[in-house]
Design an enzyme around this catalytic site. Sequence first.
Site, short mmCIF file in Angstrom:
data_model
loop_
_atom_site.label_atom_id
_atom_site.label_comp_id
_atom_site.label_asym_id
_atom_site.label_seq_id
_atom_site.Cartn_x
_atom_site.Cartn_y
_atom_site.Cartn_z
N GLY A 59 0.98 -1.57 0.06
CA GLY A 59 0.03 0.15 -0.08
C GLY A 59 1.13 1.38 -0.04
CG ASN A 60 -0.49 4.73 -2.04
OD1 ASN A 60 -0.72 5.78 -0.87
ND2 ASN A 60 -1.14 4.00 -2.91
NE ARG A 61 3.59 7.89 5.74
CZ ARG A 61 4.16 8.91 5.27
NH1 ARG A 61 5.38 9.17 4.96
NH2 ARG A 61 3.82 9.86 6.13
CB SER A 62 -1.94 8.62 -0.22
OG SER A 62 -3.72 9.30 -0.45
CB ALA B 266 -1.40 7.49 -3.84
#
Length: 407
Positions: free
Chosen positions: A218-221, A284
């Site tokens: 995943g990502n931090r958005s 994102a």
Amino acid sequence: MARILIGVSGGIAAYKAVEFARLATLAGHGVRVTMTDAASRFVGAATFEGITGAPVLSDEFSRDPLRGTYPGEEMPAHDPISHLAVVEAADAFAIAPASANTIAKLAAGICDSFLTTSFLACTAPRIVAPAMNGRMWDAAATRANVALLRERGVEVLEPGEGALASRGEHGPGRMPEPPEILAAVEASLGARADLAGKRVLVTAGGTREAIDPVRFIGNRSSGRMGIALAEAAARRGADVTLVAANVALPAAGVERVDVSSAAELEAATRSAFAGSDVLLMAAAVADFRPAAPNEHKLVREQGDDLSLALEPTADVLAGLAAGRRDGQVLVGFAAEHGGEFVERARGKLERKGIDAIVVNDVSDSSIGFESGDNEVTFVSGAGEERLPRGSKREVADAILDRVAKLG
Ligand code: CTP
């Protein structure tokens, strides 16, 4: 319809704030009220609660039973910090009546009550309706405080002139009449109805690509910027669809579709895009995903050299841009790390065949991702423009000012 926060401070005109709350509610707005202790010596909270259908807020240390929402809205699962949540969601904050004492506190940035604390944290339009004795209104201290608030962009209404509360006194200092305050509030909201009739599609958050049933890439958005854009577009009259990828925050006034992976986001965005005039692609989206997610949870005994094979996902934005119909506006968002970040964003704009790209430099840790503030550069065919740093809400409006001109 807007979310209006009314701050009632101490003064005889507090009885007229009841009428203001009634008119705002009748006009279809969601209304919350915060009162100072002094205000509750003039009118009762029960009166405002009966009119607005929501509990009155007076103590910044007690929890808000509505968790920062406005009447008719769904409550979030998480219990937020009341004075920050209720003011973050507000479309306008009207202080009526504003006593000389409260005006002085607002000018000085004092935070000693729910009303003053939330005023300082408010980035929505702030309207102040003074009410006091004429000599207090004319006093040099009050004049200076009012001038300072106006200089900072707060709309301080002129008080009316006429009979004052103390018997036999006439002069300036009467609180503006409730319909006049409501008109000022509505004008501050409706100043930009430039997206009326437009269908705006916004993607927000960050996708998750399964490694196994419990793990993902995943990502931090957080989705904050996308939500700020969606809510700002709705405030400006647009019909908004929000495709939210793993976003824990609520969004008001929009139709919401929750998704998780890039493939789900692509399907939801594609189906809504056909009927949209504007696409704001703030999500994102993963560029790669595990080629063969494990059906069962991976275990440590798997070995020392576990490696994941990844395969590319589709570029959703480029795909939609390639098949767009006339008149559709597509805007991309890019988080770039330092250096020639504007040039790299311009490269993406051209490669993806879109109308504009909003770029921020994630090497600056005070902006972007999980932070409340943002600073972006708007890159389009017309050139590049660095927008002023501000709350995500202010930045969202600055972006929409430019997007509205692209259509
Ligand atoms: N985007 C998309 N589909 C993807 C990846 C990105 O639609 N699979 C969109 C994003 O939502 C964003 C824009 O493309 O609006 C730019 O995203 P970014 O990740 O910066 O672009 P990439 O082309 O993936 O470039 P990079 O190699 O820097 O990741």
